[in-house]
Scaffold this motif. Sequence first.
Motif, PDB file in Angstrom:
ATOM      1  N   THR A  55       8.692   5.239  -6.790  1.00 35.85           N
ATOM      2  CA  THR A  55       8.981   5.834  -5.495  1.00 35.85           C
ATOM      3  C   THR A  55       9.733   7.152  -5.673  1.00 35.85           C
ATOM      4  O   THR A  55      10.099   7.525  -6.787  1.00 35.85           O
ATOM      5  CB  THR A  55       9.796   4.867  -4.616  1.00 35.85           C
ATOM      6  OG1 THR A  55       9.932   5.399  -3.299  1.00 35.85           O
ATOM      7  CG2 THR A  55      11.169   4.611  -5.208  1.00 35.85           C
ATOM      8  N   LEU A  71       4.970   3.990  -3.852  1.00 31.81           N
ATOM      9  CA  LEU A  71       5.348   4.438  -2.508  1.00 31.81           C
ATOM     10  C   LEU A  71       5.542   5.945  -2.575  1.00 31.81           C
ATOM     11  O   LEU A  71       6.611   6.429  -2.934  1.00 31.81           O
ATOM     12  CB  LEU A  71       6.624   3.717  -2.055  1.00 31.81           C
ATOM     13  CG  LEU A  71       6.529   2.193  -2.022  1.00 31.81           C
ATOM     14  CD1 LEU A  71       7.885   1.570  -1.677  1.00 31.81           C
ATOM     15  CD2 LEU A  71       5.478   1.725  -1.021  1.00 31.81           C
ATOM     16  N   PRO A  75      11.359   7.065   3.261  1.00 30.36           N
ATOM     17  CA  PRO A  75      11.146   6.385   1.985  1.00 30.36           C
ATOM     18  C   PRO A  75      12.150   5.271   1.719  1.00 30.36           C
ATOM     19  O   PRO A  75      11.786   4.221   1.181  1.00 30.36           O
ATOM     20  CB  PRO A  75      11.283   7.520   0.959  1.00 30.36           C
ATOM     21  CG  PRO A  75      10.871   8.741   1.708  1.00 30.36           C
ATOM     22  CD  PRO A  75      11.390   8.537   3.109  1.00 30.36           C
ATOM     23  N   LEU A  95      11.015   1.330   1.305  1.00 31.82           N
ATOM     24  CA  LEU A  95      11.373   0.574   0.102  1.00 31.82           C
ATOM     25  C   LEU A  95      12.126  -0.696   0.470  1.00 31.82           C
ATOM     26  O   LEU A  95      11.893  -1.761  -0.119  1.00 31.82           O
ATOM     27  CB  LEU A  95      12.215   1.441  -0.824  1.00 31.82           C
ATOM     28  CG  LEU A  95      12.709   0.769  -2.102  1.00 31.82           C
ATOM     29  CD1 LEU A  95      11.533   0.293  -2.947  1.00 31.82           C
ATOM     30  CD2 LEU A  95      13.585   1.739  -2.905  1.00 31.82           C
TER      31      LEU A  95
END
Length: 346
Positions: free
Chosen positions: A84, A141, A92, A96
Motif C-alpha cells: 500500500t 491497495l 488509503p 487499509l
Amino acid sequence: MAIDRGASLPLMGGGSGARPPTIYDVAEVAGVSHQTVSRFLKGEGVRPRNREQVIHAIAELGYRPNFAARALATSRSQRIAVLTQEMGEIGPGRILQGATLEAREAGYLLDIMPLDVSDRSAIDEAIRQANAQAIAGILALVSTDEMIDAFDRTDFRVPAFIGAEEDDARGEHPAQRNARGMDLVVDHLADLGHRRFFHIAGPRRWVAARNRELAFEHALAKVGLVSAGVAYGDWSAASGYDVASEIPRNLGITAVVAANDQMALGAILALSRRGLAVPQDVSVTGFDDIPESAFITPPLTTVRLDFEEQGRDAFRRLASLIEDRPTSVAAMSAELVLRASTGPIR
C-alpha cells in the motif's frame, strides 16, 4: 463420538486456570453450530444473520483463531502481503483499516508493506520480496499511476488482487461513488443559485483525483454549466490554501468544489483572509467527510464515502481467489452531508 467441550473450565480472563475460548464457545454464544463458526473462519459462505452473530460472539469472548493449527490442517498459509501507499492520507488509511478488519474476521494475518511511490526501484523490490514470501496471497491497495503500472507488469506466483480504482477517462468501469458524490454536490449548489464553479483537484497522478475532476465536469454539464476554472493541489490543506489564495477575483466564483476535505479546509482559511465570507460570499464543499470537517468554522459540507467497506470488499475479493469461491462486488455508496459552508448565492 461425544466431544468434550470443556464447559466446566473457565474461559480466558477467569484467573490463573483460565483457558482460551474455542469455536464451540463461540458457537454457543452465537447460537449457531460449530460447523457454521468453522465455515466463517475459513472465509466460506455463511448466512448474513449468522455471520453477524458469530462476529459479535468472537468480539465478546475475545476469541483468537489458532492460525498455526489451521495452516497445518489446510497446508496453506494464513498470511497476506499487503502493498500500500500514502497511509497517512485519509482514504488509503481507512481502506487499509477495512481490509485489516475483514482479514482478521476471516482468520488471516496481514503483513503490511508501505511503499514509497517516488522510488520506482523500491516499488519493484517490495513486489519482488512479497512474491518470494510464504504467503497465501497479495493484496495491492494502490492509488497512483506508478503503483498501478508496477503491478500490471508483475507475474504473481500466488493469488493477487489489485484494489485500484478504474480510470473513468478510459471508459472502463466508472467509480460510481465519485460520479454520484459530485452529482450531489453540484445539484445542491445549483439549487442554491450558484453558476460560477471553481474546482480544486487532487494530484493528476492519482486516479481518484482524475476521476473526481471528470465527475465534476460531467455533473456541471448535466445542469447546463461549465467549470470556470481548475487548479491542482496535493490533497493537503496547505495546497488548498495556496490554490484558493490565487483564484482570480474577476472570475466571479461563488462556489469552490474541492476534491477532498483537507484542501477544502485550507481553501476556507485562504478565502477568509482575502476578506470573503464562507458561505455568504463563496460556498465551499469537500469530499470524504473526515472527522475534522464537522468541527471547523464553518462546518464543511462534504461527501461521505465508506472507505472501510471498500477495504473489506477488496479483501473479500482476494479471499475468493485464494479459496476458489465466488464473491459479489460491494456497491459503494456516496452521501451528501450538508453543513454550514454552503448557502444561497447573494
